[in-house]
Design an enzyme around this catalytic site. Structure first.
Site, mmCIF file in Angstrom:
data_model
loop_
_atom_site.group_PDB
_atom_site.id
_atom_site.type_symbol
_atom_site.label_atom_id
_atom_site.label_comp_id
_atom_site.label_asym_id
_atom_site.label_seq_id
_atom_site.Cartn_x
_atom_site.Cartn_y
_atom_site.Cartn_z
ATOM 1 C CB SER A 22 42.292 -9.380 35.771
ATOM 2 O OG SER A 22 43.510 -9.327 35.967
ATOM 3 C CB SER A 32 45.283 -11.203 36.928
ATOM 4 O OG SER A 32 44.436 -11.529 37.358
ATOM 5 C CE LYS A 35 41.408 -13.330 39.432
ATOM 6 N NZ LYS A 35 41.541 -11.786 38.639
#
Lengths: 59, 467
Positions: free
Chosen positions: B180, B156, B81
């Site tokens: 997330s 997210s 990420k």
């Protein structure tokens, strides 16, 4: 705490200047949060309940 | 969009690389080809390190031929990420204002992947600054769901979820502050583990809210999550919170018959659950019962108050973190994030303190529950993945209506810090993935992942293969 003046004042104190549309949205968010916060108001917090973030707890 | 093929998990891939039957160069090249073929639609990656990944793959392959294996991820392609620092690469955090950033050292989690022999193929897309649940990113594109590209991947860590779901890499790193990891895992049909708060170092990770930020793996299987967790977990002097828990051996505890499953009930967990998600939860409970589990209803009295407390803490901390750039560069933030940061600035200090007091009560109540049951179960998300067009802030106000529902069932576990895993349990009638959450006592990942393994096996959900 939830009226327009209060939200405007809180933002102004922190020099956060937003357009009218964003201000309305923030006010709506704040009202929604206050409704959610009623769960906390209704909860019987005792004097001996201290702030207890996760790092206060034993593994 | 989901690519058909073979069945591979991390252990099989690593074994193949060790035995010489799987070439890290071929594996990385195939992942890069798939990324090229799909990313115009999926927008799963912000940065793809083609040259670096291929060079590393060649090196890992030569090392494998010489029998010099760096660790359990030797030659395995991973994605990270874009909230984690990796030396020499930008850490955009999905934000325009960080486009020119260059990391000068590796985040601890990234370093542990590299030390274990992994090959980082790229940095995945996310909701801007991880402050949202759709990964509809105004600067790097809306991450699409690999099962229906008109729908969101969740957030997210949407890029990581989409990359695993579409077979673009073997495993990925995510972060979880309010759901997330678990929200995109559930919506993309992959496994997402939010470990116990503090078990994996956060050094080198852009914060959202310090009280809840947690690093974790997103993988194809529960076994993969356990393996990756074993690589990542353990003390790091640069994140003092990690000193409280030992490293993880990677071994899960297969539950003995009669293991106890507490099904969370009450308004927080029952209200607003759509029919498909409710049916999936019922099915998961039935599967666990057939696997030898004893299902019993449980409730946390202060759960709703805890939800309000989690909102107050998360939003206030997010606004505090952004004070250096916000509001000075307000116009460079996306429409939704700039609004949410202003909203966080309206949380009074007294509410922040009371929120932490409520947090303590909720933690105590939940820990008491876990003295009587091995795991807790609830749905992962209460609704199916919304359509991108309906939640793009540039196209209207729909994003405000999905934000709270999508994270409704996940935030409780950030407040309580419990290890929690999202496990796919099957498709909806329209063919979209659906997942449930299992949670255990702090530090009990071995037990949690053992029961998750039993559920996974019973559910029979499989992703298309990598190779």
């Amino acid at each position: 705490m939830g009226d327009r003046t209060e939200v405007q004042r809180l933002l102004a104190e922190q020099q956060i200047l937003v357009d009218d549309e964003t201000l309305r949205a923030v006010e709506e968010w704040h009202r929604a949060w206050l409704r959610e916060w009623e769960w906390v108001r209704a909860f019987d917090l005792r004097d001996e309940d201290p702030p207890a973030p996760l790092w206060c707890w034993p593994p | 969009m989901v690519l058909a093929a073979v069945k591979d998990d991390l252990a099989a891939l690593a074994a193949g690389i060790r035995a010489g039957s799987v070439s890290p160069v071929d594996l990385v090249a195939r992942c890069l080809e798939r990324i090229s073929a799909t990313d115009a639609t999926l927008h799963a990656f912000i940065h793809v390190d083609r040259d670096g990944a291929l060079a590393a793959a060649r090196q890992r392959e030569q090392e494998a031929r010489r029998g010099e294996l760096r660790g359990p991820l030797h030659g395995v392609p991973v994605a990270v990420k874009d909230l984690f620092d990796q030396t020499g690469l930008p850490t955009t955090a999905g934000a325009a204002i960080r486009r020119s950033h260059r990391a000068t050292e590796n985040a601890t989690a990234v370093q542990r992947l590299l030390d274990a022999g992994a090959i980082v193929i790229g940095k995945t897309n996310l909701h801007e600054f991880a402050f949202g649940v759709t990964s509809v990113n105004p600067h790097f594109g809306a991450v699409a769901n690999p099962w229906d590209p008109a729908r969101v991947a969740g957030g997210s860590s949407g890029g990581s979820g989409a990359a695993i779901g579409a077979g673009l890499c073997a495993v990925a790193l995510g972060t979880d502050t309010g759901g997330s990891i678990r929200i995109p895992a559930a919506l993309c049909g992959v496994v997402g583990l939010k470990p116990t708060f503090g078990r994996i170092s956060r050094h080198g990770v852009v914060p959202l809210a310090w009280s809840f930020d947690t690093v974790g793996p997103m993988t194809r299987t529960v076994a993969d999550a356990a393996l990756l967790f074993g690589v990542l977990a353990g003390p790091d002097p640069r994140d003092p919170l990690t000193g409280r828990y030992p490293a993880f051996t990677g071994t899960v505890q297969i539950p003995p018959p009669g293991f106890r499953v507490g099904r969370l009930r009450g308004p927080l967990f029952d209200d607003g659950l759509d029919d498909e998600m409710g049916a999936a939860l019922e099915r998961a409970c039935g599967l666990l019962a057939r696997a030898g589990g004893r299902i019993e209803p449980v409730a946390v009295e202060a759960a709703m108050a805890g939800q309000a407390a989690q909102t107050a803490i998360l939003f206030a901390e997010a606004s505090a973190y952004h004070r250096r750039a916000y509001p000075g560069r307000l116009g460079e933030y996306g429409l939704d994030v700039r609004e949410l940061l202003a909203a966080g600035a309206t949380i009074p200090a007294t509410a922040y303190v009371d929120a932490q007091r409520v947090q303590g009560v909720v933690i105590a109540q939940t820990r008491r529950l876990l003295e009587d049951v091995d795991v807790l179960i609830c749905a992962a998300v209460p609704v199916q993945a919304p359509r991108i067009a309906d939640v793009d802030p540039a196209r209207g106000e729909g994003w405000r209506r999905v934000r709270a529902p999508l994270s409704r069932l996940t935030r409780f576990f950030n407040l309580t810090g419990l290890p929690t895993v999202a496990v796919p349990v099957g498709p909806t009638r329209s063919g979209l993935p659906v997942g449930v959450q299992l949670a255990a006592a702090p530090g009990a990942e071995a037990r949690l992942l053992g029961i998750a393994t039993a559920l996974e096996a019973a559910a029979g959900w499989e992703l298309p293969p990598l190779m």
